[in-house]
Write a protein that holds these residues in place. Sequence first.
Motif, short mmCIF file in Angstrom:
data_model
loop_
_atom_site.label_atom_id
_atom_site.label_comp_id
_atom_site.label_asym_id
_atom_site.label_seq_id
_atom_site.Cartn_x
_atom_site.Cartn_y
_atom_site.Cartn_z
N ASP A 89 -6.41 21.79 42.41
CA ASP A 89 -7.86 21.81 42.56
C ASP A 89 -8.52 21.26 41.30
N ILE A 90 -9.75 20.80 41.46
CA ILE A 90 -10.50 20.31 40.31
C ILE A 90 -11.13 21.50 39.61
N GLU A 91 -10.84 21.63 38.32
CA GLU A 91 -11.38 22.72 37.50
C GLU A 91 -11.96 22.10 36.23
N LEU A 92 -13.27 21.88 36.24
CA LEU A 92 -13.92 21.18 35.14
C LEU A 92 -14.28 22.13 34.01
N LYS A 93 -13.90 21.74 32.81
CA LYS A 93 -14.27 22.47 31.59
C LYS A 93 -15.22 21.59 30.79
N ALA A 94 -16.37 22.15 30.43
CA ALA A 94 -17.38 21.40 29.68
C ALA A 94 -16.87 21.09 28.27
N LEU A 95 -17.19 19.91 27.80
CA LEU A 95 -16.85 19.47 26.44
C LEU A 95 -18.13 19.23 25.67
N PRO A 96 -18.06 19.26 24.34
CA PRO A 96 -19.27 18.96 23.55
C PRO A 96 -19.76 17.54 23.83
N THR A 97 -21.07 17.39 23.82
CA THR A 97 -21.66 16.07 24.04
C THR A 97 -21.74 15.33 22.72
N PRO A 98 -21.13 14.14 22.66
CA PRO A 98 -21.19 13.38 21.41
C PRO A 98 -22.58 12.82 21.16
N GLU A 99 -22.83 12.46 19.92
CA GLU A 99 -24.10 11.84 19.53
C GLU A 99 -24.15 10.43 20.12
N ILE A 100 -25.26 10.09 20.77
CA ILE A 100 -25.43 8.76 21.35
C ILE A 100 -26.42 7.99 20.50
N GLU A 101 -25.99 6.83 20.01
CA GLU A 101 -26.84 5.99 19.18
C GLU A 101 -27.90 5.31 20.04
N ASP A 102 -29.14 5.30 19.55
CA ASP A 102 -30.22 4.61 20.24
C ASP A 102 -29.97 3.11 20.21
N ARG A 103 -30.01 2.49 21.37
CA ARG A 103 -29.84 1.04 21.44
C ARG A 103 -30.95 0.44 22.26
N VAL A 104 -32.17 0.86 22.00
CA VAL A 104 -33.31 0.34 22.75
C VAL A 104 -33.56 -1.09 22.32
#
Length: 132
Positions: free
Chosen positions: A27-42
């Motif tokens: 079965d699928i058992e999802l464990k949350a991971l820390p969200t990495p920093e996303i660089e602004d690329r506007v």
Amino acid sequence: MILPNGAHVAVVDGEKLALFQNAGHADIELKALPTPEIEDRVSGAPGRISSDANPDNGTQAEDGFAMGVADVLNHMILTHRVEKLLVIAAPKTLGQLRKGWHKETESRLVGEIAKDLTGHTTDEIAAAIQKA
């Protein structure tokens, strides 16, 4: 869809990224991971007028965020922190992500789901993966 054990799942829209790892076998058992920093690329110059040929600042921000997410996921693949990756993204965001994939990232994708599931529970995300 059968999601391999240990596979990473990235759930993305134009403003948010959530990362999970599958700890399940049958079965699928999802464990949350820390969200990495996303660089602004506007991209684009401020003060431009919005049109189909010249998107507004909100659209540019979403596209820039998607490219930043692609950079982060590429880095995770290239540094061997991710072996298998499933991407679930809003359709427009998924199109932007594809433009930024490294060839190695493309080869490690186990699937893509064009659906906006940010803000959904892990159970709802797991159910969507099983239905795919």
